[in-house]
Design a protein around this motif. Structure first.
Motif, PDB file in Angstrom:
ATOM      1  N   VAL A  30      -5.642   2.424 -15.218  1.00 46.79           N
ATOM      2  CA  VAL A  30      -4.748   2.541 -13.540  1.00 46.79           C
ATOM      3  C   VAL A  30      -5.344   4.669 -13.987  1.00 46.79           C
ATOM      4  CG1 VAL A  30      -2.817   2.834 -12.878  1.00 46.79           C
ATOM      5  CG2 VAL A  30      -4.036   1.064 -14.349  1.00 46.79           C
ATOM      6  N   ILE A  31      -5.742   4.827 -13.211  1.00 44.45           N
ATOM      7  CA  ILE A  31      -5.578   5.975 -12.139  1.00 44.45           C
ATOM      8  C   ILE A  31      -4.259   6.912 -11.095  1.00 44.45           C
ATOM      9  CG2 ILE A  31      -7.202   7.776 -11.872  1.00 44.45           C
ATOM     10  CD1 ILE A  31      -9.410   6.922 -12.518  1.00 44.45           C
ATOM     11  N   ILE A  32      -3.343   7.245 -11.770  1.00 41.28           N
ATOM     12  CA  ILE A  32      -2.447   7.550 -10.896  1.00 41.28           C
ATOM     13  C   ILE A  32      -3.011   9.318 -10.543  1.00 41.28           C
ATOM     14  CG2 ILE A  32       0.067   8.063 -10.607  1.00 41.28           C
ATOM     15  CD1 ILE A  32       0.527   5.991 -13.491  1.00 41.28           C
ATOM     16  N   LEU A  33      -2.284   9.724  -9.893  1.00 41.13           N
ATOM     17  CA  LEU A  33      -2.475  10.692  -8.963  1.00 41.13           C
ATOM     18  C   LEU A  33      -0.954  11.201  -8.951  1.00 41.13           C
ATOM     19  CD1 LEU A  33      -3.607  13.171  -7.706  1.00 41.13           C
ATOM     20  CD2 LEU A  33      -3.291  12.527  -5.091  1.00 41.13           C
ATOM     21  N   PHE A  34      -0.434  12.178  -9.296  1.00 42.49           N
ATOM     22  CA  PHE A  34       0.935  13.069  -9.810  1.00 42.49           C
ATOM     23  C   PHE A  34       0.782  14.417  -8.630  1.00 42.49           C
ATOM     24  CE2 PHE A  34       4.075  15.050 -11.452  1.00 42.49           C
ATOM     25  CZ  PHE A  34       5.312  14.275 -12.083  1.00 42.49           C
ATOM     26  N   ASP A  35       1.590  14.321  -8.031  1.00 34.98           N
ATOM     27  CA  ASP A  35       2.265  16.005  -7.569  1.00 34.98           C
ATOM     28  C   ASP A  35       3.862  15.694  -7.281  1.00 34.98           C
ATOM     29  OD1 ASP A  35       2.307  17.609  -5.690  1.00 34.98           O
ATOM     30  OD2 ASP A  35       1.682  16.597  -3.546  1.00 34.98           O
ATOM     31  N   PHE A  62       8.275   8.340 -11.984  1.00 34.48           N
ATOM     32  CA  PHE A  62       8.235   7.827 -11.186  1.00 34.48           C
ATOM     33  C   PHE A  62       9.774   7.641 -10.367  1.00 34.48           C
ATOM     34  CE2 PHE A  62       3.890   8.135 -12.627  1.00 34.48           C
ATOM     35  CZ  PHE A  62       3.478   9.333 -11.355  1.00 34.48           C
ATOM     36  N   HIS A  63       9.945   7.799  -9.256  1.00 33.55           N
ATOM     37  CA  HIS A  63      11.250   7.410  -8.723  1.00 33.55           C
ATOM     38  C   HIS A  63      10.851   6.250  -7.375  1.00 33.55           C
ATOM     39  CE1 HIS A  63      13.912   9.980 -11.196  1.00 33.55           C
ATOM     40  NE2 HIS A  63      13.379  10.568 -10.913  1.00 33.55           N
ATOM     41  N   LEU A  64      11.047   5.015  -8.000  1.00 37.74           N
ATOM     42  CA  LEU A  64       9.918   4.041  -6.696  1.00 37.74           C
ATOM     43  C   LEU A  64      11.208   4.460  -5.441  1.00 37.74           C
ATOM     44  CD1 LEU A  64       7.891   1.299  -8.495  1.00 37.74           C
ATOM     45  CD2 LEU A  64       7.616   3.895  -7.960  1.00 37.74           C
ATOM     46  N   LYS A  65      11.056   4.088  -4.619  1.00 39.56           N
ATOM     47  CA  LYS A  65      11.762   3.652  -3.026  1.00 39.56           C
ATOM     48  C   LYS A  65      12.430   2.808  -3.372  1.00 39.56           C
ATOM     49  CE  LYS A  65      10.591   3.395   1.848  1.00 39.56           C
ATOM     50  NZ  LYS A  65       9.076   3.458   2.757  1.00 39.56           N
ATOM     51  N   LYS A 115       1.909   7.594  -5.091  1.00 32.01           N
ATOM     52  CA  LYS A 115       3.073   7.078  -4.696  1.00 32.01           C
ATOM     53  C   LYS A 115       3.343   6.334  -4.325  1.00 32.01           C
ATOM     54  CE  LYS A 115       7.149   7.353  -5.201  1.00 32.01           C
ATOM     55  NZ  LYS A 115       8.324   7.177  -4.620  1.00 32.01           N
ATOM     56  N   ARG A 116       2.502   6.843  -2.664  1.00 31.89           N
ATOM     57  CA  ARG A 116       2.995   5.554  -1.178  1.00 31.89           C
ATOM     58  C   ARG A 116       2.400   4.109  -2.486  1.00 31.89           C
ATOM     59  NH1 ARG A 116      -0.922   5.591   1.857  1.00 31.89           N
ATOM     60  NH2 ARG A 116      -1.704   3.322   1.683  1.00 31.89           N
ATOM     61  N   GLN A 117       1.349   4.215  -2.732  1.00 27.96           N
ATOM     62  CA  GLN A 117       1.142   2.770  -3.243  1.00 27.96           C
ATOM     63  C   GLN A 117       2.123   1.944  -4.200  1.00 27.96           C
ATOM     64  OE1 GLN A 117      -3.418   4.512  -4.062  1.00 27.96           O
ATOM     65  NE2 GLN A 117      -3.935   3.126  -2.966  1.00 27.96           N
ATOM     66  N   LEU A 118       2.358   2.434  -5.072  1.00 27.49           N
ATOM     67  CA  LEU A 118       3.447   2.362  -6.563  1.00 27.49           C
ATOM     68  C   LEU A 118       5.195   1.577  -5.126  1.00 27.49           C
ATOM     69  CD1 LEU A 118       3.336   5.322  -8.797  1.00 27.49           C
ATOM     70  CD2 LEU A 118       2.962   2.512  -8.852  1.00 27.49           C
TER      71      LEU A 118
END
Length: 162
Positions: A30-35, A62-65, A115-118
């Motif tokens: 898994v590759i995650i983009l972090f901003d 990552f704080h999920l919605k 993050k949107r995909q998560l």
């Protein structure tokens, strides 16, 4: 140099296997983009005794919605450290830390999780995906230079079960 070739070869194979919709189910990496922002936070340990032993500890959160007003906020936590554990430090076996061209982001956008995909995936599915991943890689936007970015391997911090 051989390590860079191996990683590039491995990521090329991932590209061939991945599709935009089911990246996590088709690949063990898994590759995650972090901003970093208010829903994506980084905490660098500066005074921790662990820092002396594992070096460069960084916690990514990552704080999920929330999907309803009654749901609790879910947090996914990952840790970057130069070594996965004390045995690896003793054997001088470092986790993956690779400097690549920024074009990697454009060429691999279909296999990079945002993050949107998560948020769309949901907490439970994200937990299962990360538990089943053989490697979790992160691209931190704060590590970008003019021409390069850093890919680093993370360790998933399993949530507490109560």
């Amino acid at each position: 140099m051989n390590k860079a070739f191996t990683i590039q070869y491995y990521l090329t194979i991932l590209l061939l296997l991945a599709t935009q919709q089911n990246v996590l189910s088709q690949s063990n990496t898994v590759i995650i983009l972090f901003d970093e922002n208010d829903t994506m936070q980084v905490k660098r340990s500066s005074q921790s005794p662990v820092k002396e032993n594992l070096e460069n500890d960084v916690l990514y959160q990552f704080h999920l919605k929330k999907f309803s007003e009654h749901s609790t906020q879910h947090i996914l936590r990952f840790r970057y450290s130069k070594y996965a554990d004390f045995d690896d430090k003793f054997a001088n076996k470092q986790v993956l830390y690779l400097k690549v061209s920024k074009s990697f982001l454009r060429k691999n956008k279909d296999i990079i999780i945002t993050k949107r995909q998560l948020d769309e995936m949901g907490y439970e599915q994200a937990i299962e995906s990360f538990k089943n991943a053989s490697k979790i890689l992160l691209i931190d936007k704060s590590d970008f230079t003019k021409k390069h970015l850093i890919i680093k391997e993370l360790l998933f911090s399993y949530p507490n079960i109560e």
